[in-house]
Design a protein around this motif. Structure first.
Motif, PDB file in Angstrom:
ATOM      1  N   HIS A   5     -13.015   3.277   5.669  1.00 31.62           N
ATOM      2  CA  HIS A   5     -12.019   2.206   5.487  1.00 31.62           C
ATOM      3  C   HIS A   5     -11.270   1.878   6.773  1.00 31.62           C
ATOM      4  CE1 HIS A   5     -11.722   2.930   0.841  1.00 31.62           C
ATOM      5  NE2 HIS A   5     -12.955   2.738   1.284  1.00 31.62           N
ATOM      6  N   THR A  19      -9.460   3.718  -4.575  1.00 31.83           N
ATOM      7  CA  THR A  19      -9.350   4.958  -3.818  1.00 31.83           C
ATOM      8  C   THR A  19      -8.960   4.680  -2.373  1.00 31.83           C
ATOM      9  OG1 THR A  19     -11.055   5.921  -5.211  1.00 31.83           O
ATOM     10  CG2 THR A  19     -10.531   7.092  -3.178  1.00 31.83           C
ATOM     11  N   HIS A  20      -7.700   4.942  -2.072  1.00 36.77           N
ATOM     12  CA  HIS A  20      -7.200   4.811  -0.707  1.00 36.77           C
ATOM     13  C   HIS A  20      -6.154   5.887  -0.495  1.00 36.77           C
ATOM     14  CE1 HIS A  20      -9.241   0.988  -0.198  1.00 36.77           C
ATOM     15  NE2 HIS A  20      -8.721   0.572  -1.337  1.00 36.77           N
ATOM     16  N   VAL A  38      -9.938   7.321   3.763  1.00 37.28           N
ATOM     17  CA  VAL A  38     -11.046   7.363   2.810  1.00 37.28           C
ATOM     18  C   VAL A  38     -12.276   6.690   3.421  1.00 37.28           C
ATOM     19  CG1 VAL A  38     -11.858   6.570   0.559  1.00 37.28           C
ATOM     20  CG2 VAL A  38      -9.495   7.378   0.826  1.00 37.28           C
ATOM     21  N   CYS A  52      -5.965   4.459   6.595  1.00 41.92           N
ATOM     22  CA  CYS A  52      -6.547   5.020   5.379  1.00 41.92           C
ATOM     23  C   CYS A  52      -7.650   5.962   5.826  1.00 41.92           C
ATOM     24  CB  CYS A  52      -7.107   3.913   4.486  1.00 41.92           C
ATOM     25  SG  CYS A  52      -7.936   4.561   3.007  1.00 41.92           S
ATOM     26  N   GLN A 104      -8.727  -1.014   7.722  1.00 47.35           N
ATOM     27  CA  GLN A 104      -7.584  -0.591   6.916  1.00 47.35           C
ATOM     28  C   GLN A 104      -6.717   0.339   7.762  1.00 47.35           C
ATOM     29  OE1 GLN A 104      -8.412   1.232   3.120  1.00 47.35           O
ATOM     30  NE2 GLN A 104      -6.332   0.896   2.393  1.00 47.35           N
TER      31      GLN A 104
END
Ligand code: CU
Length: 163
Positions: free
Chosen positions: A111, A66-67, A108, A106, A116
C-alpha cells in the motif's frame, strides 16, 4: 442602542469568539476518500498541499478494509516504505505535538509504495502564549475551560452594557 454601545458590543462579541477562530483543526486525511490505496502515488501530497498544519491540530485517519497507520517514522523509512511500528484500528486520531516534518505510512502489503503515505510539515502554534502546556492540561479540557471563560466574559459585558 447608541452607535458607541453597538460598536462596543460588537467588539465584545468578537473578543469572546476569537479563540474559537484559532482553535485546533481536525483534518480527515484524504477527506471523503479516507485512508486507502489512492489512484495515484501523489494523492496524499496533493491533499496536504493546500493545508497549513499547526501544533495542536489532529489528523483523523479513517478507513474500511485492511489498513494501518505507522507514525513517528523517519523520512528514510517514509521514502523506502519500511514497515515499522503500527497503530491499528480505525479511526486513528493523531494529535500533532511537535513542529517539523511528520511522516505516516500504511504498512499493509504494498500500500505504501502504491501511494498510501503522507508527509506533512507542522508549523509551531501561534497561540502558545495563551495556551497551557499540553503536558499539564488535556487539550479538550483546556479548550472547554477557555470557552467557559469567554462565555462568562461575554455575559459580564452584556450585563454591564444592558443590565
Ligand atoms: Cu493500506
Amino acid at each position: 442602542m447608541s452607535p458607541a454601545r453597538a460598536w462596543f458590543l460588537a467588539m465584545a462579541i468578537f473578543v469572546a469568539c476569537y479563540p474559537s477562530l484559532t482553535e485546533a483543526t481536525t483534518y480527515t486525511v484524504g477527506d471523503a476518500f479516507g485512508w486507502a490505496v489512492p489512484s495515484n502515488t501523489s494523492y496524499y501530497q496533493t491533499w496536504a498541499a493546500d493545508k497549513t498544519f499547526v501544533v495542536g491540530d489532529v489528523l483523523n485517519f479513517t478507513w474500511t478494509g485492511t489498513h494501518d497507520v505507522a507514525d513517528n517514522i523517519s523520512k528514510a523509512d517514509y521514502d523506502a516504505c519500511t514497515k515499522v511500528g503500527t497503530v491499528l484500528g480505525s479511526p486513528v486520531l493523531i494529535k500533532l505535538e511537535t513542529n517539523g516534518s511528520q511522516y505516516y505510512i500504511c504498512t499493509v502489503g504494498p500500500h505504501c509504495s502504491l501511494g498510501q503515505k503522507l508527509a506533512i510539515t507542522v508549523m509551531a502554534s501561534t497561540t502558545n502564549s495563551t495556551t497551557p502546556s499540553p503536558s499539564a492540561v488535556a487539550p479538550s479540557a483546556a479548550t472547554s475551560t477557555s470557552k467557559s471563560i469567554d462565555l462568562l466574559n461575554l455575559a459580564v459585558l452584556l450585563f454591564v452594557l444592558f443590565g
